[in-house]
Structure formats: structure tokens, C-alpha cells
Design an enzyme around this catalytic site. Structure first.
Site, mmCIF file in Angstrom:
data_model
loop_
_atom_site.group_PDB
_atom_site.id
_atom_site.type_symbol
_atom_site.label_atom_id
_atom_site.label_comp_id
_atom_site.label_asym_id
_atom_site.label_seq_id
_atom_site.Cartn_x
_atom_site.Cartn_y
_atom_site.Cartn_z
ATOM 1 N N PRO A 9 -3.868 3.471 3.083
ATOM 2 C CA PRO A 9 -4.692 4.523 3.625
ATOM 3 C C PRO A 9 -5.531 3.795 4.764
ATOM 4 C CG PRO A 9 -5.938 4.047 1.348
ATOM 5 C CD PRO A 9 -4.542 3.368 1.555
ATOM 6 N N ARG A 17 -9.252 1.505 14.979
ATOM 7 C CA ARG A 17 -10.326 1.575 13.665
ATOM 8 C C ARG A 17 -10.887 0.335 13.585
ATOM 9 N NH1 ARG A 17 -8.867 0.757 7.393
ATOM 10 N NH2 ARG A 17 -11.133 1.161 6.658
ATOM 11 N N TYR A 22 -10.867 -5.034 12.203
ATOM 12 C CA TYR A 22 -9.528 -5.120 12.003
ATOM 13 C C TYR A 22 -8.714 -5.397 13.322
ATOM 14 C CZ TYR A 22 -10.787 -2.428 7.796
ATOM 15 O OH TYR A 22 -11.268 -2.332 6.610
ATOM 16 N N ASN A 71 -0.680 -4.149 1.795
ATOM 17 C CA ASN A 71 -2.028 -3.989 2.139
ATOM 18 C C ASN A 71 -2.476 -2.577 1.815
ATOM 19 O OD1 ASN A 71 -4.494 -3.620 3.388
ATOM 20 N ND2 ASN A 71 -3.736 -4.309 5.214
ATOM 21 N N ALA A 74 -8.045 0.617 0.885
ATOM 22 C CA ALA A 74 -9.318 0.932 -0.340
ATOM 23 C C ALA A 74 -8.602 0.935 -1.583
ATOM 24 C CB ALA A 74 -9.895 2.205 0.127
ATOM 25 N N GLU A 95 -0.331 -9.339 -1.939
ATOM 26 C CA GLU A 95 -1.200 -8.693 -1.364
ATOM 27 C C GLU A 95 -1.931 -9.242 -0.281
ATOM 28 O OE1 GLU A 95 -5.832 -7.623 -2.990
ATOM 29 O OE2 GLU A 95 -4.494 -8.235 -4.367
ATOM 30 N N HIS A 97 -4.808 -8.778 3.173
ATOM 31 C CA HIS A 97 -5.872 -8.003 4.018
ATOM 32 C C HIS A 97 -6.227 -8.496 5.135
ATOM 33 C CE1 HIS A 97 -6.792 -6.027 0.178
ATOM 34 N NE2 HIS A 97 -6.615 -7.138 -0.389
ATOM 35 N N ARG A 104 -17.298 -9.262 2.697
ATOM 36 C CA ARG A 104 -17.630 -7.918 3.231
ATOM 37 C C ARG A 104 -18.747 -7.203 1.896
ATOM 38 N NH1 ARG A 104 -12.891 -4.551 5.604
ATOM 39 N NH2 ARG A 104 -14.767 -3.335 6.131
#
Length: 140
Positions: A9, A17, A22, A71, A74, A95, A97, A104
Site C-alpha cells: 500500500p 510521497r 522515501y 516491500n 504498512a 523483506e 524497506h 522511525r
């Protein structure tokens, strides 16, 4: 070699964004670069804001592809269903990110999918995808 990069998402908004977190690069430009860097690797891309569509895609390729770079956005922090899907398929999953999730918000420090994945790469921006492709391309 066939790999799937699967984004969850809001990652359809990469490049616009929250560029401070990012970056400014779009996924299209990242894919173009990856395909040039790894000409012998077939890289398929899929993005969905819907958890079930992500699971359907992993099940579709999870018994025939050489790797999945995930990725989950959320959903990383909430999805037992993605965890169970990763465990159910044969294709290894890394995985990924873009940001260092451990630097964070507290809720981003816990991943529901990490224990089902082969490994985790985080904090290297779009280069996180290259690192994951490199692993699959050069791992013995």
C-alpha cells in the site's frame, strides 16, 4: 532467473510521497535501472494497495519464481496473512524497506513478516531493491 518485486500500500506513490523519507525516484525509474544492471534477470513488478491481491500474486509465482522481493509497506506491521503466505510458498522472500524502520515510529519496529522471510534489507532507499536483486542474482 525470474524475480518478482511486490510492493504494498501507498508505494504506487513513490517519487511523490514524503520524499524526505522515501526519496524522489519513482518505481518506474528504479525498475529501468535494475533491468539494465541485471540483464540476465527477468524482473516482474506488481503493486497493490489490497492485502488479498498481494497474497494472490505471491501464491501465483511462489512455486515457480526464483525469488520475491517484498516491500509490504504498512502491512509489514499488521499482516499475519502475509506471514502465513510466505511460509506456505516455496520461493524465498526478502523483506525490503526504503527507510530504516527502526529509526522511525515505534509501531514500525515490529515486523509480522520478518520471521517468515529469508532476510531483511532496510534503510538504503531505492538501493534496497538492488541489494535484494543482487542477493538472488549472485547467491550460490
Amino acid at each position: 532467473m525470474k524475480l518478482l518485486i511486490l510492493n504494498g500500500p501507498n508505494l504506487n506513490l513513490l517519487g511523490i510521497r514524503e520524499p524526505g523519507i522515501y526519496g524522489n525516484d519513482s518505481m518506474d525509474s528504479c525498475l529501468e535501472t535494475l533491468r539494465k544492471q541485471f540483464p540476465d534477470v527477468e524482473i516482474e513488478y506488481f503493486q497493490s494497495n489490497v492485502e488479498g491481491e498481494m497474497i494472490d500474486k505471491m501464491q501465483e509465482v511462489g512455486f515457480s519464481y526464483d525469488g520475491i522481493i517484498l516491500n509490504a509497506g504498512a502491512y509489514t506491521h499488521t499482516s499475519v496473512a502475509l506471514h502465513d503466505c510466505i511460509r506456505a510458498i516455496k520461493t524465498p522472500v526478502i523483506e525490503v524497506h526504503l527507510s530504516n524502520v527502526h529509526a522511525r515510529e515505534d509501531f514500525r519496529h515490529k515486523s509480522m513478516i520478518s520471521s517468515a522471510c529469508k532476510g531483511v534489507i532496510c534503510g538504503f532507499g531505492m538501493d534496497s531493491y538492488r541489494l535484494a536483486v543482487s542477493h538472488f542474482a549472485f547467491a550460490k
